[in-house]
Each structure stands twice: as structure tokens, then as C-alpha cells.
Design a protein around this motif. Structure first.
Motif, mmCIF file in Angstrom:
data_model
loop_
_atom_site.group_PDB
_atom_site.id
_atom_site.type_symbol
_atom_site.label_atom_id
_atom_site.label_comp_id
_atom_site.label_asym_id
_atom_site.label_seq_id
_atom_site.Cartn_x
_atom_site.Cartn_y
_atom_site.Cartn_z
ATOM 1 N N ASN A 159 29.539 46.953 44.442
ATOM 2 C CA ASN A 159 30.879 46.930 43.871
ATOM 3 C C ASN A 159 31.922 46.544 44.905
ATOM 4 O OD1 ASN A 159 29.883 47.792 41.385
ATOM 5 N ND2 ASN A 159 30.160 49.957 41.899
ATOM 6 N N CYS A 160 32.989 45.906 44.442
ATOM 7 C CA CYS A 160 34.076 45.503 45.341
ATOM 8 C C CYS A 160 34.867 46.736 45.763
ATOM 9 C CB CYS A 160 34.988 44.498 44.638
ATOM 10 S SG CYS A 160 36.367 43.948 45.661
ATOM 11 N N THR A 161 34.942 46.960 47.092
ATOM 12 C CA THR A 161 35.680 48.101 47.633
ATOM 13 C C THR A 161 37.001 47.676 48.251
ATOM 14 O OG1 THR A 161 34.617 47.890 49.796
ATOM 15 C CG2 THR A 161 33.523 49.292 48.152
ATOM 16 N N GLY A 162 37.279 46.372 48.261
ATOM 17 C CA GLY A 162 38.498 45.866 48.886
ATOM 18 C C GLY A 162 38.267 45.360 50.290
ATOM 19 N N ILE A 163 37.065 45.514 50.833
ATOM 20 C CA ILE A 163 36.712 44.990 52.152
ATOM 21 C C ILE A 163 35.764 43.815 51.947
ATOM 22 C CG2 ILE A 163 35.613 45.478 54.365
ATOM 23 C CD1 ILE A 163 36.388 48.407 53.970
ATOM 24 N N GLY A 164 36.194 42.637 52.331
ATOM 25 C CA GLY A 164 35.392 41.440 52.122
ATOM 26 C C GLY A 164 35.416 40.949 50.692
ATOM 27 N N CYS A 165 36.339 41.483 49.904
ATOM 28 C CA CYS A 165 36.467 41.060 48.503
ATOM 29 C C CYS A 165 37.808 41.535 47.968
ATOM 30 C CB CYS A 165 35.343 41.630 47.649
ATOM 31 S SG CYS A 165 35.420 43.430 47.489
ATOM 32 N N CYS A 166 38.216 40.985 46.844
ATOM 33 C CA CYS A 166 39.371 41.499 46.115
ATOM 34 C C CYS A 166 39.111 41.310 44.636
ATOM 35 C CB CYS A 166 40.668 40.817 46.546
ATOM 36 S SG CYS A 166 40.743 39.048 46.209
ATOM 37 N N GLN A 167 39.809 42.085 43.832
ATOM 38 C CA GLN A 167 39.522 42.107 42.406
ATOM 39 C C GLN A 167 40.792 42.420 41.634
ATOM 40 O OE1 GLN A 167 36.853 45.326 40.703
ATOM 41 N NE2 GLN A 167 35.433 43.591 40.703
ATOM 42 N N ILE A 168 40.999 41.710 40.521
ATOM 43 C CA ILE A 168 42.170 41.957 39.675
ATOM 44 C C ILE A 168 41.749 41.980 38.210
ATOM 45 C CG2 ILE A 168 43.862 40.975 41.280
ATOM 46 C CD1 ILE A 168 43.807 38.415 39.545
ATOM 47 N N ASP A 169 42.586 42.596 37.376
ATOM 48 C CA ASP A 169 42.360 42.590 35.932
ATOM 49 C C ASP A 169 42.639 41.197 35.384
ATOM 50 O OD1 ASP A 169 41.790 45.304 35.916
ATOM 51 O OD2 ASP A 169 43.879 45.872 35.529
ATOM 52 N N ILE A 170 42.065 40.909 34.219
ATOM 53 C CA ILE A 170 42.403 39.682 33.512
ATOM 54 C C ILE A 170 43.304 40.046 32.339
ATOM 55 C CG2 ILE A 170 40.277 38.539 34.205
ATOM 56 C CD1 ILE A 170 39.322 38.931 31.260
ATOM 57 N N PRO A 171 44.130 39.112 31.874
ATOM 58 C CA PRO A 171 45.061 39.446 30.789
ATOM 59 C C PRO A 171 44.350 39.655 29.462
ATOM 60 C CG PRO A 171 45.177 37.115 31.311
ATOM 61 C CD PRO A 171 44.306 37.744 32.359
ATOM 62 N N LYS A 172 44.924 40.486 28.634
ATOM 63 C CA LYS A 172 44.395 40.738 27.294
ATOM 64 C C LYS A 172 44.568 39.482 26.448
ATOM 65 C CE LYS A 172 44.741 44.169 23.581
ATOM 66 N NZ LYS A 172 43.388 44.698 23.736
ATOM 67 N N GLY A 173 43.562 39.150 25.660
ATOM 68 C CA GLY A 173 43.652 38.014 24.756
ATOM 69 C C GLY A 173 43.318 36.675 25.380
ATOM 70 N N LEU A 174 42.761 36.674 26.586
ATOM 71 C CA LEU A 174 42.439 35.422 27.279
ATOM 72 C C LEU A 174 41.338 34.670 26.535
ATOM 73 C CD1 LEU A 174 43.086 33.852 29.959
ATOM 74 C CD2 LEU A 174 41.104 34.991 30.931
ATOM 75 N N THR A 175 41.582 33.397 26.231
ATOM 76 C CA THR A 175 40.601 32.583 25.516
ATOM 77 C C THR A 175 40.064 31.432 26.360
ATOM 78 O OG1 THR A 175 42.318 31.145 24.594
ATOM 79 C CG2 THR A 175 41.693 33.078 23.295
ATOM 80 N N GLU A 176 40.721 31.125 27.475
ATOM 81 C CA GLU A 176 40.252 30.070 28.362
ATOM 82 C C GLU A 176 40.791 30.314 29.762
ATOM 83 O OE1 GLU A 176 42.245 26.160 27.938
ATOM 84 O OE2 GLU A 176 43.275 27.100 26.260
ATOM 85 N N PHE A 177 40.153 29.721 30.767
ATOM 86 C CA PHE A 177 40.629 29.868 32.137
ATOM 87 C C PHE A 177 40.094 28.742 33.006
ATOM 88 C CE2 PHE A 177 36.467 31.804 32.423
ATOM 89 C CZ PHE A 177 36.005 31.393 33.657
ATOM 90 N N ASP A 178 40.787 28.523 34.136
ATOM 91 C CA ASP A 178 40.313 27.677 35.229
ATOM 92 C C ASP A 178 40.367 28.520 36.485
ATOM 93 O OD1 ASP A 178 40.057 24.801 34.196
ATOM 94 O OD2 ASP A 178 42.028 25.396 33.460
#
Length: 199
Positions: A159-178
Motif C-alpha cells: 500500500n502507498c504510505t506516502g514514501i516513494g509514492c503519492c495517492q489522491i481520490d478521483i472525482p465522483k461521476g468520472l466517465t473518462e480520463f487521460d
């Protein structure tokens, strides 16, 4: 060279107690994955119009795809479909030049959204950043995160602990992304880094 990651998409919940049953005359499985109605493949009466799947029997074992796309389905439940997509990646040479880059994107069909509770946008690596972009009607948005550390030994599995990685939430209702990738440099840095943004 790009690897794959699982993404979870939401589908309309069904309260039908016979959810894990296919319609009469329709196949229930493709490559070991149960395909209950309203999902289905083959004859047009086997699925709801926007829940059509394709069973690719030319591969061994057969692979289940969303519609006619190349998006592979990993599993189906009453509320979610787990699919696989390539992971964006960038390899660097010791002289800081780019050796290999692969960016990724995905667009879901009508009625499907990426689960904002089952997915996270994650970047793994040192001195790297990534951002995710999407469009909502006539507006464009983007967000991302960066990871800075002193050596690749700090990039640990799990799991990402914030060391050597970062992580964020994605928005609600997302149907596509790049997903796009970048790198920032530290003085006297010579090591090669790998960047994986994924959900």
C-alpha cells in the motif's frame, strides 16, 4: 512494455434475486467469468442494450471485453465491473533522457462511471509527478500528485504510505480520463526511475 491495472466501474444496482443467471439460450460464462443478465454477449436478447459484452474466443482462455472495445473485464458483481487497462509508465536513462514512455486513457460507455470509492489515482517512483485530466460537459479539469525521495530503495511494494509514492481520490461521476507523466530532478541525481500512475 506497459503493464496493466484493475479499474472498478459502477453500474446500476439490480435487486433481482436471480442476478447470477443468464437469460434462456444465452451463455453464462466467458473464460471463467460469470456474465449474468442484464450483462451478456452473443445474441442481442442476451443483454441490456448498454451492457453488451464481447467474449473473445480467439484467445486462450477466452477474454471478456466491454462492448466491442479492447477493455478486458476481470469480474462482475451486482453493482460493479472490474476491468483492466494499461498503466502509464516512463523509463529514464541515467543521463536523464527518456528511454520509453507510454501514456494511458480510458472512456466508459453510457451509464458507467469509475468508482470514486474503489479507485485511487496513484503514482509510484522517486522525483516524479503525474496528473489526471478529464472533461465534464463543456469544462476541462485536471489534478495530480508528486513523489520525491532520495533513492529507489524507498519505493516499497504494498500500500502507498506516502514514501516513494503519492495517492489522491478521483472525482465522483468520472466517465473518462487521460493520465500524463513527468519528472523533476534533484542535484547530482543519476539513478533511473520508473513512474506508474494507476487506479
Amino acid at each position: 512494455m506497459a503493464s496493466t491495472a484493475n479499474f472498478t466501474a459502477n453500474v446500476a444496482a439490480t435487486t433481482n434475486s436471480s442476478f447470477f443467471i443468464a437469460k434462456s439460450g444465452c451463455q453464462l460464462k466467458c473464460g471463467g467469468i460469470t456474465v449474468p443478465y442484464p450483462f451478456g454477449f452473443g445474441k442481442s436478447h442476451c443483454y441490456h442494450s448498454w451492457l453488451k459484452l464481447t467474449c473473445n474466443t480467439s484467445s486462450d482462455p477466452p477474454k471478456l471485453h466491454l462492448g466491442n472495445s479492447n477493455i478486458v473485464v476481470s469480474s462482475i458483481s451486482q453493482t460493479q465491473v472490474r476491468v483492466r487497462n494499461t498503466v502509464a509508465v516512463r523509463f529514464y536513462n541515467p543521463d536523464r533522457t527518456t528511454n520509453y514512455t507510454y501514456q494511458t486513457w480510458m472512456t466508459l460507455a453510457k451509464g458507467r462511471t469509475f468508482s470514486d470509492t474503489a479507485n485511487k489515482f496513484t503514482v509510484v517512483g522517486c522525483n516524479v509527478y503525474a496528473w489526471i485530466s478529464w472533461r465534464n460537459e463543456d469544462r476541462d479539469f485536471s489534478t495530480g500528485c508528486l513523489s520525491g525521495c532520495s533513492g529507489n530503495s524507498e519505493v516499497l511494494p504494498g500500500n502507498c504510505t506516502g514514501i516513494g509514492c503519492c495517492q489522491i481520490d478521483i472525482p465522483k461521476g468520472l466517465t473518462e480520463f487521460d493520465a500524463s507523466l513527468g519528472r523533476f530532478y534533484r542535484e547530482n541525481e543519476t539513478e533511473v526511475w520508473i513512474l506508474f500512475p494507476f487506479f
